[in-house]
Design a protein around this motif. Structure first.
Motif, PDB file in Angstrom:
ATOM      1  N   ASN A  58       0.827  -1.207   0.000  1.00  0.00           N
ATOM      2  CA  ASN A  58       0.000   0.000   0.000  1.00  0.00           C
ATOM      3  C   ASN A  58       0.864   1.261   0.000  1.00  0.00           C
ATOM      4  N   GLY A  59       1.937   1.198  -0.783  1.00  0.00           N
ATOM      5  CA  GLY A  59       2.809   2.357  -0.957  1.00  0.00           C
ATOM      6  C   GLY A  59       3.925   2.497   0.057  1.00  0.00           C
ATOM      7  N   GLU A  60       3.973   1.628   1.047  1.00  0.00           N
ATOM      8  CA  GLU A  60       4.999   1.710   2.083  1.00  0.00           C
ATOM      9  C   GLU A  60       5.929   0.503   1.994  1.00  0.00           C
ATOM     10  N   PRO A  61       7.242   0.724   2.137  1.00  0.00           N
ATOM     11  CA  PRO A  61       8.157  -0.421   2.104  1.00  0.00           C
ATOM     12  C   PRO A  61       7.975  -1.295   3.346  1.00  0.00           C
ATOM     13  N   VAL A  62       7.962  -2.609   3.134  1.00  0.00           N
ATOM     14  CA  VAL A  62       7.860  -3.559   4.238  1.00  0.00           C
ATOM     15  C   VAL A  62       8.880  -4.669   4.024  1.00  0.00           C
ATOM     16  N   ALA A  63       9.205  -5.344   5.107  1.00  0.00           N
ATOM     17  CA  ALA A  63      10.152  -6.454   5.024  1.00  0.00           C
ATOM     18  C   ALA A  63       9.831  -7.461   6.107  1.00  0.00           C
ATOM     19  N   GLY A  64      10.182  -8.680   5.838  1.00  0.00           N
ATOM     20  CA  GLY A  64      10.002  -9.752   6.808  1.00  0.00           C
ATOM     21  C   GLY A  64      10.759 -10.963   6.333  1.00  0.00           C
ATOM     22  N   GLU A  65      10.596 -12.044   7.055  1.00  0.00           N
ATOM     23  CA  GLU A  65      11.243 -13.291   6.671  1.00  0.00           C
ATOM     24  C   GLU A  65      10.189 -14.366   6.502  1.00  0.00           C
ATOM     25  N   ALA A  66      10.416 -15.229   5.510  1.00  0.00           N
ATOM     26  CA  ALA A  66       9.456 -16.287   5.226  1.00  0.00           C
ATOM     27  C   ALA A  66      10.173 -17.558   4.817  1.00  0.00           C
ATOM     28  N   GLU A  67       9.589 -18.679   5.203  1.00  0.00           N
ATOM     29  CA  GLU A  67      10.049 -19.957   4.678  1.00  0.00           C
ATOM     30  C   GLU A  67       9.631 -20.011   3.215  1.00  0.00           C
ATOM     31  N   PRO A  68      10.333 -20.760   2.383  1.00  0.00           N
ATOM     32  CA  PRO A  68       9.995 -20.802   0.958  1.00  0.00           C
ATOM     33  C   PRO A  68       8.554 -21.203   0.667  1.00  0.00           C
ATOM     34  N   ARG A  69       7.949 -22.006   1.517  1.00  0.00           N
ATOM     35  CA  ARG A  69       6.581 -22.467   1.269  1.00  0.00           C
ATOM     36  C   ARG A  69       5.501 -21.577   1.884  1.00  0.00           C
ATOM     37  N   MET A  70       5.887 -20.475   2.553  1.00  0.00           N
ATOM     38  CA  MET A  70       4.896 -19.595   3.179  1.00  0.00           C
ATOM     39  C   MET A  70       4.092 -18.864   2.118  1.00  0.00           C
ATOM     40  N   LEU A  71       2.789 -18.899   2.274  1.00  0.00           N
ATOM     41  CA  LEU A  71       1.888 -18.224   1.343  1.00  0.00           C
ATOM     42  C   LEU A  71       1.862 -16.730   1.599  1.00  0.00           C
ATOM     43  N   LEU A  72       1.605 -15.969   0.554  1.00  0.00           N
ATOM     44  CA  LEU A  72       1.510 -14.516   0.691  1.00  0.00           C
ATOM     45  C   LEU A  72       0.416 -14.136   1.678  1.00  0.00           C
ATOM     46  N   SER A  73      -0.712 -14.826   1.640  1.00  0.00           N
ATOM     47  CA  SER A  73      -1.805 -14.523   2.575  1.00  0.00           C
ATOM     48  C   SER A  73      -1.329 -14.651   4.020  1.00  0.00           C
ATOM     49  N   ASP A  74      -0.595 -15.697   4.325  1.00  0.00           N
ATOM     50  CA  ASP A  74      -0.082 -15.888   5.684  1.00  0.00           C
ATOM     51  C   ASP A  74       0.987 -14.857   6.029  1.00  0.00           C
ATOM     52  N   PHE A  75       1.824 -14.528   5.064  1.00  0.00           N
ATOM     53  CA  PHE A  75       2.861 -13.517   5.287  1.00  0.00           C
ATOM     54  C   PHE A  75       2.212 -12.161   5.607  1.00  0.00           C
ATOM     55  N   LEU A  76       1.216 -11.782   4.815  1.00  0.00           N
ATOM     56  CA  LEU A  76       0.531 -10.505   5.046  1.00  0.00           C
ATOM     57  C   LEU A  76      -0.102 -10.471   6.437  1.00  0.00           C
ATOM     58  N   ARG A  77      -0.805 -11.525   6.778  1.00  0.00           N
ATOM     59  CA  ARG A  77      -1.544 -11.570   8.032  1.00  0.00           C
ATOM     60  C   ARG A  77      -0.637 -11.739   9.251  1.00  0.00           C
TER      61      ARG A  77
ATOM     62  N   GLN B  19       3.012 -12.062   9.449  1.00  0.00           N
ATOM     63  CA  GLN B  19       4.297 -11.364   9.540  1.00  0.00           C
ATOM     64  C   GLN B  19       4.120  -9.847   9.566  1.00  0.00           C
ATOM     65  N   LEU B  20       3.149  -9.353   8.774  1.00  0.00           N
ATOM     66  CA  LEU B  20       3.002  -7.904   8.641  1.00  0.00           C
ATOM     67  C   LEU B  20       1.796  -7.330   9.373  1.00  0.00           C
ATOM     68  N   GLY B  21       0.894  -8.186   9.834  1.00  0.00           N
ATOM     69  CA  GLY B  21      -0.285  -7.708  10.557  1.00  0.00           C
ATOM     70  C   GLY B  21      -1.350  -7.110   9.670  1.00  0.00           C
ATOM     71  N   ALA B  22      -1.294  -7.342   8.370  1.00  0.00           N
ATOM     72  CA  ALA B  22      -2.307  -6.842   7.423  1.00  0.00           C
ATOM     73  C   ALA B  22      -3.450  -7.855   7.385  1.00  0.00           C
ATOM     74  N   THR B  23      -4.278  -7.835   8.411  1.00  0.00           N
ATOM     75  CA  THR B  23      -5.295  -8.872   8.586  1.00  0.00           C
ATOM     76  C   THR B  23      -6.565  -8.625   7.779  1.00  0.00           C
ATOM     77  N   GLY B  24      -6.600  -7.580   6.986  1.00  0.00           N
ATOM     78  CA  GLY B  24      -7.754  -7.348   6.122  1.00  0.00           C
ATOM     79  C   GLY B  24      -7.867  -8.397   5.029  1.00  0.00           C
ATOM     80  N   THR B  25      -6.753  -8.979   4.642  1.00  0.00           N
ATOM     81  CA  THR B  25      -6.765 -10.047   3.647  1.00  0.00           C
ATOM     82  C   THR B  25      -7.219 -11.317   4.345  1.00  0.00           C
ATOM     83  N   HIS B  26      -8.360 -11.843   3.926  1.00  0.00           N
ATOM     84  CA  HIS B  26      -8.921 -13.026   4.573  1.00  0.00           C
ATOM     85  C   HIS B  26      -8.566 -14.294   3.809  1.00  0.00           C
ATOM     86  N   VAL B  27      -8.529 -15.395   4.516  1.00  0.00           N
ATOM     87  CA  VAL B  27      -8.245 -16.697   3.917  1.00  0.00           C
ATOM     88  C   VAL B  27      -9.491 -17.553   4.093  1.00  0.00           C
ATOM     89  N   GLY B  28     -10.076 -17.944   2.965  1.00  0.00           N
ATOM     90  CA  GLY B  28     -11.295 -18.738   3.020  1.00  0.00           C
ATOM     91  C   GLY B  28     -11.050 -20.180   2.666  1.00  0.00           C
TER      92      GLY B  28
END
Length: 172
Positions: free
Chosen positions: A17-36, A38-47
């Motif tokens: 959302n226009g801001e630089p972010v960084a974190g660490e992830a295992e190769p198999r970590m999904l973007l949805s899980d990383f967002l929620r 690692q970054l606390g962007a919990t608006g993205t839901h996983v159904g």
């Protein structure tokens, strides 16, 4: 993409959302899980975690993307928009969000972030959609509460409002 070691965490950096972010992830970590997680962007839901329901939809480098089917390591250096980026400020909803509110276009709200992301992306490229266009777009999202009618009404209202605001701006 280079080969990543399965037993290691790897740095992942991108713009959220226009801001630089960084974190660490295992190769198999999904973007949805990383967002929620690692970054606390919990608006993205996983159904469904199969890319069918659309709840996890985000925009990656200008393309609608199911974050439950995308690995976090794949988005290194990308621009990502999530539902948190739709509002112009923390205390003000965007045009589409306001239309959803006025038209009662959500009930439980679980599917809403993905639908909002798809509609925002679509309306930015198609400013005068028909009801059939909106229905076609929504066919990629599952909503068990609303019956879709208020969502369609909200999308058409937002499109009209966005079109009129562009007309007013260009004539000024």
């Amino acid at each position: 993409m280079s080969r990543l070691k399965a037993d290691s965490r790897h740095p992942v950096r991108f713009a959220l959302n226009g801001e630089p972010v960084a974190g660490e992830a295992e190769p198999r970590m999904l973007l949805s899980d990383f967002l929620r997680h690692q970054l606390g962007a919990t608006g993205t839901h996983v159904g469904c975690e199969h890319g069918v329901c659309g709840a996890c939809t985000v925009v990656v480098d200008g393309m609608l993307t199911r974050s439950c089917l995308t690995l976090a390591a794949q988005v290194e250096g990308s621009e990502i928009r999530t539902v948190e980026g739709l509002a112009p400020s923390a205390d003000r909803l965007g045009v589409l969000q306001q239309a959803f509110r006025r038209n009662h276009a959500l009930q439980c709200g679980f599917c809403t972030p993905g639908i909002l992301m798809s509609l925002d992306h679509y309306l930015s490229r198609n400013p005068a959609p028909t009801e059939a266009d909106i229905r076609d777009l929504l066919s990629g999202h599952l909503c068990r509460c609303t019956g879709y009618t208020p969502i369609i009404r909200a999308a058409l209202e937002a499109a009209a409002q966005l079109a009129s605001s562009k007309t007013e701006t260009s004539d000024a």
